[in-house]
Write a protein that holds these residues in place. Structure first.
Motif, short mmCIF file in Angstrom:
data_model
loop_
_atom_site.label_atom_id
_atom_site.label_comp_id
_atom_site.label_asym_id
_atom_site.label_seq_id
_atom_site.Cartn_x
_atom_site.Cartn_y
_atom_site.Cartn_z
N UNK A 220 0.83 -1.20 0.00
CA UNK A 220 0.00 0.00 0.00
C UNK A 220 0.86 1.25 0.00
N UNK A 221 0.38 2.26 -0.74
CA UNK A 221 1.06 3.56 -0.80
C UNK A 221 0.00 4.65 -0.84
N UNK A 222 0.36 5.81 -0.32
CA UNK A 222 -0.52 6.97 -0.37
C UNK A 222 -0.27 7.73 -1.66
N UNK A 223 -1.35 8.01 -2.38
CA UNK A 223 -1.26 8.74 -3.64
C UNK A 223 -1.84 10.13 -3.43
N UNK A 224 -1.02 11.15 -3.62
CA UNK A 224 -1.40 12.53 -3.37
C UNK A 224 -2.32 13.07 -4.46
N UNK A 225 -3.47 13.62 -4.04
CA UNK A 225 -4.42 14.19 -4.99
C UNK A 225 -4.36 15.71 -5.07
N UNK A 226 -3.93 16.37 -4.01
CA UNK A 226 -3.85 17.81 -4.07
C UNK A 226 -4.20 18.48 -2.76
N UNK A 227 -4.00 19.80 -2.75
CA UNK A 227 -4.27 20.59 -1.57
C UNK A 227 -5.58 21.36 -1.69
N UNK A 228 -6.20 21.60 -0.55
CA UNK A 228 -7.49 22.28 -0.50
C UNK A 228 -7.51 23.24 0.68
N UNK A 229 -8.26 24.31 0.50
CA UNK A 229 -8.39 25.30 1.58
C UNK A 229 -9.43 24.91 2.60
N UNK A 230 -10.40 24.09 2.20
CA UNK A 230 -11.47 23.70 3.11
C UNK A 230 -11.50 22.18 3.26
N UNK A 231 -11.74 21.72 4.47
CA UNK A 231 -11.81 20.29 4.73
C UNK A 231 -12.91 19.64 3.90
N UNK A 232 -14.04 20.32 3.74
CA UNK A 232 -15.14 19.77 2.96
C UNK A 232 -14.72 19.48 1.52
N UNK A 233 -13.92 20.37 0.93
CA UNK A 233 -13.45 20.17 -0.44
C UNK A 233 -12.52 18.97 -0.52
N UNK A 234 -11.72 18.79 0.51
CA UNK A 234 -10.80 17.65 0.56
C UNK A 234 -11.60 16.34 0.57
N UNK A 235 -12.61 16.28 1.41
CA UNK A 235 -13.45 15.08 1.46
C UNK A 235 -14.24 14.89 0.17
N UNK A 236 -14.67 15.98 -0.44
CA UNK A 236 -15.43 15.89 -1.69
C UNK A 236 -14.64 15.18 -2.77
N UNK A 237 -13.34 15.49 -2.91
CA UNK A 237 -12.54 14.86 -3.96
C UNK A 237 -12.39 13.36 -3.68
N UNK A 238 -12.24 13.00 -2.42
CA UNK A 238 -12.14 11.58 -2.08
C UNK A 238 -13.43 10.84 -2.41
#
Length: 95
Positions: free
Chosen positions: A32-50
């Motif tokens: 297993x490895x962590x794959x970086x998707x990007x940075x976000x200013x809001x936690x909600x946006x971070x969860x939305x992309x996931x």
């Protein structure tokens, strides 16, 4: 944006955003490895992309592909490595 996973570099809304989105990918050997998707200013946006990435991949049994360097990802391309999405998380790194 779905499963471009990095094919256009930083896909987050702010590369310096305090919340970083990662998919946890497992290769065919079980590593297993962590794959970086990007940075976000809001936690909600971070969860939305996931949620978006997981929803899109669910149609394919959570399968996704990365280049051998593990810097770009998405749908299958010649020479790319198959992975299964087994998790995801947002990390707060602050500003």
């Amino acid at each position: 944006m779905a499963l471009l996973l990095g094919s256009c570099g930083e896909i987050g809304t702010d590369e310096r955003g305090p919340y970083k989105a990662y998919l946890v990918l497992q290769d065919e050997k079980g590593a297993e490895r962590d794959f970086y998707l990007g940075g976000y200013n809001k936690l909600e946006d971070c969860f939305d992309i996931l949620q978006y990435e997981a929803g899109d991949a669910s149609e394919r049994g959570y399968e996704t592909w990365t280049n051998p360097e593990f810097t770009y990802g998405g749908r299958k391309q010649d020479g790319w490595i198959r992975h299964k999405i087994v998790g995801g998380f947002c990390a707060f790194v602050g500003k």
